[in-house]
Scaffold this active site. Structure first.
Site, PDB file in Angstrom:
ATOM      1  N   GLU A  16      52.272 -67.950  70.929  1.00  0.00           N
ATOM      2  CA  GLU A  16      52.130 -66.351  70.083  1.00  0.00           C
ATOM      3  C   GLU A  16      51.851 -66.698  69.563  1.00  0.00           C
ATOM      4  O   GLU A  16      51.690 -67.773  68.381  1.00  0.00           O
ATOM      5  CB  GLU A  16      53.895 -67.023  69.564  1.00  0.00           C
ATOM      6  CG  GLU A  16      55.034 -67.576  71.159  1.00  0.00           C
ATOM      7  CD  GLU A  16      55.302 -66.278  72.080  1.00  0.00           C
ATOM      8  OE1 GLU A  16      54.996 -65.036  71.428  1.00  0.00           O
ATOM      9  OE2 GLU A  16      55.162 -65.684  73.324  1.00  0.00           O
ATOM     10  N   HIS A 159      59.238 -64.260  75.388  1.00  0.00           N
ATOM     11  CA  HIS A 159      58.245 -64.642  74.415  1.00  0.00           C
ATOM     12  C   HIS A 159      58.346 -65.082  73.838  1.00  0.00           C
ATOM     13  O   HIS A 159      58.112 -65.931  72.045  1.00  0.00           O
ATOM     14  CB  HIS A 159      58.095 -62.920  72.837  1.00  0.00           C
ATOM     15  CG  HIS A 159      57.713 -61.883  74.365  1.00  0.00           C
ATOM     16  ND1 HIS A 159      56.702 -62.077  74.819  1.00  0.00           N
ATOM     17  CD2 HIS A 159      58.202 -60.700  74.874  1.00  0.00           C
ATOM     18  CE1 HIS A 159      56.492 -61.176  75.504  1.00  0.00           C
ATOM     19  NE2 HIS A 159      57.525 -60.083  75.574  1.00  0.00           N
ATOM     20  N   ASP A 164      58.184 -70.125  78.030  1.00  0.00           N
ATOM     21  CA  ASP A 164      57.094 -68.433  78.840  1.00  0.00           C
ATOM     22  C   ASP A 164      56.239 -70.015  79.946  1.00  0.00           C
ATOM     23  O   ASP A 164      55.678 -69.893  81.005  1.00  0.00           O
ATOM     24  CB  ASP A 164      56.315 -68.114  78.115  1.00  0.00           C
ATOM     25  CG  ASP A 164      57.122 -66.805  78.112  1.00  0.00           C
ATOM     26  OD1 ASP A 164      58.240 -66.866  77.784  1.00  0.00           O
ATOM     27  OD2 ASP A 164      56.395 -66.042  77.282  1.00  0.00           O
TER      28      ASP A 164
END
Length: 574
Positions: A16, A159, A164
């Site tokens: 991220e 997210h 993920d």
């Protein structure tokens, strides 16, 4: 046979970021899963302090706030910890990400910005892999969330990095299961697994399953039993498998693969024997898809012709006794014509009205080329000829003697005056003419290099050479009259002398040839010369027949004025 996927360590990563470009201040979270053989070995998850504020829209997307990363390790510390955990320098370790260009781009950019080093590991993108595994008829799109639902992953992407990454693991395993019947079964297959190869062609990779992982020759056969293509390899199985991946981009070979129903293998003890057998089979079978090494015995040579008007002639039938005074073989008649023009101009020969000149692809129009160079000095010609041996009153060889010397190792008789001419033309900014003469000289030098390499073996009744194998032991090759007579290998640590004796006793008996190419094609002899007479090889034993050993060893060395000294011209783009 390569590394089976069950033995590959997949490091599946997800990042991220702040939404900014790759660098030292973009990563906000790293999540990764290390998996091997379908089993999770370990996981890593850490928030990262990017050293800058996280935009509000990114917080809405990921849920990661400035307060959450305030006490997290900075990017450099977090990335160093990830690289140490991932161990991406392993030979069977693959870095995996969904839309890998994004995640790997950020990892690479941050590592370089922070001076951590980045060794470009093997990367697999599950986005490309999924596009090969499932068409748009099976799935509406190839987003990670859509694919996770398709494969039944218990983790739904949100997210956040670790979640993920876990979903990506499930997509990876499902995609590999779909592609396994199409030939994606080993680490080496991953490089092209995501490339657009027709499923029918990729499925034919099974034709390589029974092949040995050893040197040899392979043949692609049609349903009618016709040999379509012949090749050689150090590892038969790996090389044949590579044809059924996207690394094979030759259209004629791709069409051939669609009609191939069988692959026949001929294992050989050594790679050099495999390459020689490939040449012989192409010459014998004339496979329709092979383009190189066809009709090797029809390559022309350039030789002198005596008489009141000494001249040069092209021939494809060269007596072995004349091999010392000829250059070749040439790849084409056009290349021979260029070399012939170079010799005739440098030595002052006038044969442009000769019918034989026209048979070599020349005509009387060529005579005007010297006129174009009027006023260009070639004073080096006299010096070069004087250094070559006896000749006229000035000490320069002339006529037949000059031709013989120029074609038998004294190529400087031609090279030096032409190099002087080329320099003068360039200085006069006559670049097109300089390029023309450079091309002519290059054709001659390339042919002279081939002749210098081939001559020692063409006249040698028996030679055994050896090279060390990378894993220990020796490769042994027997050459007789320029022809491969046999090869063998010895195991690491073993005394090679018994193998040398056995090779000498079992090597093919080759009768003394009357002409060049009678025992073996010049291409085979050149291949053996590169292997047996180049650096790294050892001459184990040599038999010169009527010549003594000292004379034979002298023949096996390159001339002082060898054409190879003119590397600048030889390596020029032709």
């Amino acid at each position: 046979m390569g590394t089976p996927l069950s033995g590959v360590a997949f490091v599946v990563v997800d990042l991220e970021t702040t939404g900014g470009p790759p660098g030292a201040d973009a990563i906000t979270e790293i999540g990764a899963v290390r998996v091997r053989g379908g089993v999770v070995e370990s996981e890593l998850s850490t928030l990262v302090n990017p050293g800058r504020a996280i935009p509000a829209q990114i917080t809405l997307l990921t849920g990661i706030t400035n307060a959450m990363v305030a006490g997290a390790p900075p990017v450099g510390e977090a990335l160093a910890a990830f690289l140490a955990w991932a161990r991406l320098d392993g030979e069977s370790t693959v870095l995996v990400a969904h839309n890998a260009r994004f995640d790997v781009g950020h990892l690479r950019g941050a590592a370089r910005a922070l001076g951590l080093g980045w060794d470009e590991p093997t990367v697999l993108d599950t986005l490309g892999l999924a596009r090969r595994a499932w068409s748009r008829a099976e799935v509406p799109d190839h987003k990670l969330g859509t694919l996770a639902a398709l494969v039944g992953s218990p983790t739904r992407p949100t997210h956040r990095a670790l979640g993920d990454a876990r979903a990506t693991v499930d997509v990876l395993h499902a995609a590999l299961a779909v592609l396994a019947p199409l030939g994606v079964t080993h680490l080496e297959d991953l490089a092209t697994a995501a490339d657009p190869v027709p499923a029918r062609r990729r499925a034919k990779s099974r034709l390589a399953d029974g092949l040995p992982s050893s040197p040899g020759v392979y043949q692609f056969l049609s349903a009618a039993g016709q040999v379509l293509y012949v090749g050689s390899a150090a590892d038969l199985r790996r090389r044949v498998r590579s044809y059924f991946t996207a690394s094979e981009r030759r259209s004629r070979v791709a069409n051939m693969l669609d009609t191939t129903v069988q692959v026949r293998a001929i294992p050989t003890p050594t790679e050099i024997e495999a390459r020689v057998r490939e040449l012989r089979l192409i010459d014998e079978l004339d496979p329709p898809v092979n383009r190189r090494s066809r009709s090797p015995r029809n390559r022309p040579w350039l030789r002198p012709v005596g008489g009141p008007r000494p001249r040069l002639a092209a021939t494809t039938v060269l007596p072995l006794s004349q091999a010392d005074g000829a250059v070749g073989p040439f790849p084409s008649r056009a290349a021979l014509a260029r070399a012939r023009r170079a010799v005739e101009s440098a030595l002052g020969l006038h044969t442009w009205d000769d019918p034989d000149a026209r048979t070599a692809g020349l005509d009387a129009a060529g005579a005007s080329d010297d006129g174009a160079c009027a006023g260009i000095s070639t004073g080096a010609a006299t010096a070069a000829r004087a250094s070559a041996g006896d000749g006229d009153a000035t000490g320069a060889p002339t006529g037949a003697e000059a031709i013989r010397l120029a074609l038998s190792g004294r190529v400087d008789l031609v090279a030096l005056p032409l190099l002087e001419r080329i320099s003068a033309l360039a200085a006069a900014e006559r670049f097109e003419e300089a390029g023309m003469w450079t091309a002519r000289l290059r054709s001659l030098l390339l042919a002279a290099c081939r002749a210098e390499k081939a001559r020692p073996l063409l006249a040698c009744p028996h030679l055994i050479a050896a090279r060390r194998r990378p894993g220990g032991g020796w490769e042994l090759v027997a050459v007789r009259w320029g022809r491969l007579a046999g090869s063998a290998i010895t195991p690491p640590g073993a005394d090679p002398r018994p193998a040398v004796r056995a090779l000498r006793a079992t090597a093919e008996v080759v009768a003394p040839p009357s002409r060049v190419g009678a025992a073996a094609s010049a291409e085979e002899t050149l291949l053996l010369a590169d292997w047996a007479l180049d650096a790294g090889a050892r001459i184990v034993e040599v038999d010169g027949g009527e010549e003594d050993a000292e004379s034979v060893l002298e023949r096996l060395s390159w001339p002082v004025g060898a054409a190879a000294r003119h590397r600048r011209i030889i390596d020029a783009v032709g």
